[in-house]
Design a protein around this motif. Structure first.
Motif, PDB file in Angstrom:
ATOM      1  N   ARG A   1       0.975 -11.076  -9.345  1.00 50.75           N
ATOM      2  CA  ARG A   1       1.672 -10.291  -8.122  1.00 50.75           C
ATOM      3  C   ARG A   1       3.029 -10.809  -8.128  1.00 50.75           C
ATOM      4  N   PHE A   2       4.014 -10.065  -7.627  1.00 47.25           N
ATOM      5  CA  PHE A   2       5.273 -10.718  -7.026  1.00 47.25           C
ATOM      6  C   PHE A   2       4.996 -11.983  -6.152  1.00 47.25           C
ATOM      7  N   GLU A   3       4.294 -11.932  -5.402  1.00 44.83           N
ATOM      8  CA  GLU A   3       4.081 -12.966  -4.397  1.00 44.83           C
ATOM      9  C   GLU A   3       3.381 -14.363  -5.153  1.00 44.83           C
TER      10      GLU A   3
ATOM     11  N   GLY B   1      -5.407  -5.491  -5.147  1.00 44.31           N
ATOM     12  CA  GLY B   1      -5.307  -6.261  -6.143  1.00 44.31           C
ATOM     13  C   GLY B   1      -6.182  -7.606  -6.218  1.00 44.31           C
ATOM     14  N   TYR B   2      -6.837  -7.866  -4.971  1.00 46.64           N
ATOM     15  CA  TYR B   2      -7.513  -9.123  -4.890  1.00 46.64           C
ATOM     16  C   TYR B   2      -9.179  -8.998  -4.905  1.00 46.64           C
TER      17      TYR B   2
ATOM     18  N   TYR C   1      -6.048   5.107   5.510  1.00 50.39           N
ATOM     19  CA  TYR C   1      -6.457   4.249   4.353  1.00 50.39           C
ATOM     20  C   TYR C   1      -6.521   4.687   2.971  1.00 50.39           C
ATOM     21  N   GLN C   2      -5.816   4.153   2.024  1.00 52.86           N
ATOM     22  CA  GLN C   2      -6.079   4.500   0.684  1.00 52.86           C
ATOM     23  C   GLN C   2      -6.220   3.004  -0.222  1.00 52.86           C
ATOM     24  N   ARG C   3      -7.175   3.174  -1.006  1.00 61.35           N
ATOM     25  CA  ARG C   3      -7.398   1.846  -1.805  1.00 61.35           C
ATOM     26  C   ARG C   3      -6.425   1.702  -2.935  1.00 61.35           C
ATOM     27  N   SER C   4      -5.807   2.477  -3.457  1.00 58.49           N
ATOM     28  CA  SER C   4      -5.050   2.109  -4.768  1.00 58.49           C
ATOM     29  C   SER C   4      -3.892   3.413  -4.572  1.00 58.49           C
TER      30      SER C   4
END
Length: 685
Positions: free
Chosen positions: A300-302, A627-628, A658-661
């Motif tokens: 990820r960017f982070e 993504g985790y 809420y949405q997962r992806s």
């Protein structure tokens, strides 16, 4: 995205002045040569290269209509006063080629071309310095986005480490030999013997390496070659469907190189073998291992600041551009594109804006360390991805400090980012570590652990934050390694220590006055090695701090009394913010991310989790959150909870969406305040 064929790449890469196609005939000033056929006059008598290991290349076939090509991964090196040129074949004799039809190359590339040519046939090779006009920013902006495809479509990526030297032939031979004895499973970070008899000792991480000083020094010199620290090679090697590593005339497959590096990294070096180059070896081995480890689309960017921490590139914008193809699909889809007409500041600001708009996250703040860089021209809330990172590991837990709630943030101007969050506590005292990443002694580490201990009479007291029944001793034990214990992974991660023996060890450190570190108790020694190793990696570049109400944690080394522990929506780690005043209004500067025992699993949002619920890292192929692979583990039933919206609902906080992806978890300000949260807007500068 439009599918890019080899011919597309060939056509779009042929943009050099006067070049009809990238397979043009090139000449050297002294002797004529063909590029990419690389037909130099032979400089040695051998009719073929010395090849070690699998992947031996036969003489290539006659040039097809659609060339099958290789791609070169190498280090450019500095340009020198003495000019070296590649000449583009035009009409007439090579000595009459116009100046506009020649390309200046570095000494490194000149050496590489001379080593890589075939002596008796053509060799087609894509080389960035020749196929991209490096003086044209528009062309670079067009070409760089397709470099992943260029390297992926190559029949082989050739990693050129440089000429033979410092026993590099022997080092590559060792790596190849080791790779023939073990099978590496990267996802589980384990290995098993390829042959039950000859490979058993090699696959046993408990068995030390049977190498002396000479062997280890040759590996150290190999890992020290500049290719390993070049930023761009990460994209080039991870894109490859097949690759070889070549140093001088010796080469091995990339698969063998990876396996050899993995095996060596998992085993101990004999006592006294490394000598004066122990610190260099630890640094270089870490760098080589990180380069070899598959990314599996999780970057990820982070993560970039940690992942690229040891790398170098000439242009600070390339710390973003060189990693774009390595990112996971969500981050790649945000539309960041190379544009060399933009300043570094604008490139970094653009990434932050896209993270806010596309992922509704403020987790990029965990990459900020500007307090230690007073010369930075960036606001404290914009990561300086080009600056050296002082820390070794992230401060994240196995869940989210903000309970996975999406950010409520916006950029007011180039100076101010307004974020919604909660001020939790104020730093009362901070003790910074002084040991380096690879230069430290066991005594220094033990002294630091002793310096931060609380009064002995409080060890059994109940800790202020987290589960009921957690003692002050347990809180310190967990905070010192940011809770990196074996049981925070499912299945257990054996390289990390177990909690109970670690707590006993910490008590022994705090109460002992003598030298007990050389104890013959093998179980104690094993716990010592694992726990202190995690302490070291967690504390480099950081401090251990306490707060006014009794929290303990690990944060940036520049933390000081008066800094405020905050949990911002959209940021998965707590942050230390420093109050300041700008035009008579209170603003905040980002000091950096922190680990705070009792605030890592959403406790600032929904209070404490039940004692039988533990945050963990799981190994399932599904149930990822943004993504985790993090989850809440019910130790009574064994079930994993990976639905953060349901967790909030169980605490009476109802999300509006809420949405997962891609991950979106929206909770209104009103709903949070009704739950008793003192949510406020914080202006970061």
């Amino acid at each position: 995205m439009k599918k890019i064929s080899v011919q597309n790449i060939i056509n779009s890469s042929a943009r050099l002045v006067g070049v009809p196609n990238p397979w043009a005939v090139l000449y050297n000033e002294k002797k004529p040569k063909l590029w990419p056929e690389l037909q130099h006059t032979p400089t040695h008598n051998s009719g073929s290269e010395h090849v070690n290991g699998p992947g031996v290349e036969a003489k290539p076939p006659i040039k097809p209509a659609l060339p099958r090509y290789e791609a070169l991964s190498y280090v450019w090196g500095a340009r020198e006063k003495k000019k070296r040129y590649v000449y583009i074949k035009g009409s007439g004799h090579w000595r009459s080629v116009k100046v506009s039809q020649r390309i200046s190359i570095t000494h490194n590339l000149d050496i590489a071309i001379r080593h890589l040519r075939y002596l008796d046939g053509p060799r087609y090779m894509w080389i960035d310095a020749l196929c991209i006009n490096q003086k044209d920013d528009n062309e670079k902006s067009h070409q760089i986005p397709i470099m992943w495809q260029i390297y992926k479509l190559a029949k082989c990526v050739v990693v050129w480490l440089g000429p033979e030297g410092n026993d590099s032939n022997y080092a590559l031979t060792m790596l190849d030999s080791i790779a023939r004895k073990v099978i590496v499973d990267w996802p589980t970070q384990t290995m098993r013997p390829l042959d039950p008899v000859s490979g058993r000792e090699w696959a046993d991480a408990g068995q030390p390496l049977p190498f002396g000083e000479w062997e280890m020094l040759s590996l150290c010199c190999l890992y020290q070659r500049p290719w390993f620290e070049r930023t761009w090679v990460r994209q080039e090697i991870h894109a490859a469907t097949r690759a070889i590593v070549k140093c001088g005339s010796q080469k091995i497959s990339w698969d063998a190189f990876q396996a050899g590096v993995f095996c060596i990294s998992r085993k101990q070096v004999g006592a006294g073998v490394l000598g004066d180059f122990a610190a260099d070896w630890n640094r270089l081995q870490t760098q080589a291992f990180g380069l070899c480890q598959p990314l599996d689309g999780l970057l990820r960017f982070e993560h970039l600041h940690i992942y690229l921490r040891h790398t170098k590139c000439a242009d600070p914008r390339d710390m973003i551009y060189a990693a774009l193809s390595l990112l996971n699909p969500t981050d790649r889809s945000m539309g960041v594109q190379p544009d060399y007409s933009r300043t570094t500041k604008n490139v970094y600001l653009d990434v932050v804006q896209r993270l806010l708009d596309g992922r509704h996250t403020t987790s990029f703040l965990a990459s900020c360390e500007h307090v230690s860089m007073p010369t930075s021209k960036l606001p404290s809330w914009v990561p300086d991805w080009s600056a050296p990172l002082k820390t070794l590991a992230t401060t994240s837990g196995c869940w989210s400090a903000c309970a996975w709630i999406s950010a409520q943030a916006k950029i007011l101007d180039e100076r101010v980012l307004r974020c919604s969050g909660i001020r939790v506590d104020v730093v009362r005292g901070a003790q910074s570590s002084t040991f380096g990443e690879h230069s430290f002694t066991l005594g220094e580490l033990l002294d630091f652990i002793k310096e931060v201990q609380p009064a002995q009479k409080t060890w059994g007291d109940e800790y202020h934050g987290g589960h009921m029944g957690v003692s002050v001793m347990e809180a310190y034990c967990r905070a010192l390694i940011s809770n990196r214990f074996a049981d925070t992974n499912l299945p257990l991660y054996e390289d990390w220590p177990s909690f109970l023996p670690s707590e006993l060890l910490l008590k022994l450190i705090w109460t002992s006055e003598g030298d007990w570190s050389a104890s013959t108790d093998l179980s104690l020694q094993l716990t010592l090695d694992k726990y202190l190793s995690r302490c070291h990696s967690n504390l480099v570049g950081r401090c251990f701090f306490t707060t006014a109400t009794g929290y303990v944690g690990v944060g940036p080394s520049e933390a000081q009394p008066g800094d405020v522990v905050c949990v911002l929506l959209g940021c998965y780690s707590p942050l230390l913010l420093r109050p300041c005043y700008d035009e008579s209004a209170r603003k905040w500067k980002v000091v950096g991310p922190c680990y705070v025992q009792g605030l890592m699993a959403g406790e600032a949002i929904h209070k404490n989790l039940p004692s039988h619920i533990k945050p963990v890292v799981h190994s399932k192929d599904e149930g990822f959150i943004d993504g985790y692979n993090w989850a809440l583990h019910d130790t009574r039933t064994g079930r994993l909870q990976t639905d953060p919206a349901k967790v909030l609902g169980d605490f009476g906080i109802q999300p509006s969406k809420y949405q997962r992806s891609p991950h979106v978890l929206q909770v209104s300000t009103e709903a949070l305040r009704m739950a008793g949260l003192d949510l406020e807007d914080l202006d970061l500068i």
